[in-house]
Motif scaffolding. Structure first.
Motif: not given
Length: 426
Positions: A141-143, A147-151, A163-164, A248-250
């Motif tokens: 889930d976290a991976m 990844g979605a938030l970074m994209r 990020a993933m 880290g914030k992400l």
């Protein structure tokens, strides 16, 4: 000031990690990839020999020439195909994360192939998948969320994969604490002494990745920061925003969103509220994608009737006011440093909650009608959850060595926080 400064010696086999590996060895093929020697040069286990319970007896309290994790391999363990299949299954599940992940499905599956599995990490993830499946599901889930938030911010596949990778590894340190102290139970069943065990896991994970793998320093640092918050209210080192890395914030936002989704019936609305409810806790730019995705999730439905909700909101309002007054009232004329730290932190965090309350508009019950009752309830739930966290943060700040008088005052200081947070779970 850091509430915890754990030291970890990977030259001695960690009993919790070893127990997980041995449990996994009952269903997976885990072998020694190298001969295992103790610090004096005595061979304890031969290369290519399958792992068994006998290994636990031979390793008992012995210092090793090389860390155990670097000497074992899961031959049929987690691999890139495993991760890609897990991400695709998560997106196809029509679960609460689907509205956030579906727009990025092709990129997430593609970038999963770029997630490199160091041999130590591959061993640990394989053991967790077999012995602690809920923890492995949380890592997936976290991976995907990371990844979605970074994209949403950068479409570069390399950064999305970074990020993933961090999301996948963020809880690797949990394998080194007792399974009873897992963070899934952190808000419900853990007492404060047990909570002290939990809060070291980000630091352990950072040490493991730094000392036993060759992942980029950005990943190891982010793993160590995934429970920190921009306002300094996180753990284990209570970092503030300027001291936290972007990754880290992400991860911190990812972790909080997933924590909000642990509540029964929770949707992306609850995750979005959790990131916005207290000003300055999380990066506002990371809350935006969750808020946008929440608009495509099923509408919120309140658990309480409107009169019940208004009554609960009134109790929360009174509790926030009275608790701040109460903190000053329990302090003696010359408090000890530990008690003063606990009081200062409690007041600071309560003022933050009060700011969230004021911005929410919940202080004006006349503005709350049936159409916004569910949103108001989600905000109230998030604020009450913070009260429990404040109680634990205060006890951690106070430290374990208090006089009997100070311990009694600390209990009085925390009493209102605990009672109100328990009331919120009704």
């Amino acid at each position: 000031m850091s509430p915890v400064t754990p030291t970890v010696d990977f030259k001695v086999a960690n009993p919790h990690a070893l127990a997980t590996i041995l449990e996994a060895s009952e269903t997976r093929t885990i072998i020694a990839s190298n001969d295992i020697f103790d610090i004096n040069g005595m061979k304890l286990w031969a290369r290519d020999q399958p792992v068994s319970r006998d290994l636990q007896r031979k390793l008992m309290d012995r210092a090793l020439k090389q860390p155990l994790e670097t000497c074992l391999a899961a031959e049929d363990g987690v691999n890139t195909a495993t991760l890609q299949a897990a991400v695709q299954k998560l997106i196809d599940s029509q679960g609460p994360l689907t509205p956030l992940l579906r727009p990025h499905v092709e990129a997430l599956v593609r970038c999963t192939a770029l997630v490199r599995l160091h041999s130590v990490v591959q061993l640990l993830l394989s053991a967790v998948e077999s012995a602690r499946p809920a923890a492995f599901a949380h890592a997936i889930d976290a991976m995907a969320v990371a990844g979605a938030l970074m994209r949403e911010r950068n479409s570069d596949d390399r950064l999305v994969a970074l990020a993933m990778t961090a999301g996948l590894l963020h809880d690797v340190g949990e394998m080194y604490i007792g399974p009873a102290y897992g963070e899934a139970d952190a808000l419900s069943t853990l007492d404060v002494d047990s909570y002290r065990q939990l809060v070291v896991h980000p630091h352990i994970g950072q040490l493991l990745l730094t000392q036993l793998t060759d992942y980029p320093k950005d990943i190891a640092r982010a793993v160590g920061e995934h429970h920190e918050r921009l306002d300094g209210s996180g753990y284990p080192h209570r970092l503030t925003g300027v001291k936290m890395s972007p990754l880290g914030k992400l991860l911190a936002a990812t972790e909080e969103a997933l924590a909000a989704l642990r509540l029964p019936g929770a949707t992306l609305h609850h995750a979005s509220v959790a990131l916005r409810v207290v000003p300055g806790e999380f990066d506002e730019l990371l809350a935006g994608p969750l808020s946008a995705a929440a608009r495509h999730a099923p509408p919120l439905k309140p658990r309480r009737t409107l009169p019940e909700l208004l009554s609960a909101l009134d109790r929360l309002n009174v509790a926030l006011q009275e608790t701040m007054i109460h903190v000053d009232g329990v302090l003696p004329a010359a408090p000890s440093p530990g008690l003063q730290r606990a009081a200062d932190l409690t007041l600071y965090l309560l003022h933050k909650l009060r700011a969230g309350w004021n911005e929410s508009g919940l202080w004006s019950p006349g503005a709350i009608g049936d159409e916004v009752a569910a949103e108001a309830e989600a905000v109230q739930d998030a604020l009450r959850a913070r009260l429990r966290l404040i109680e634990r943060a205060a006890r951690l700040a106070a430290g374990p060595k208090l006089s009997d008088d100070d311990e009694e005052r600390l209990n009085l200081l925390c009493k209102g926080l605990v009672e109100e947070s328990a009331d919120g779970r009704a």
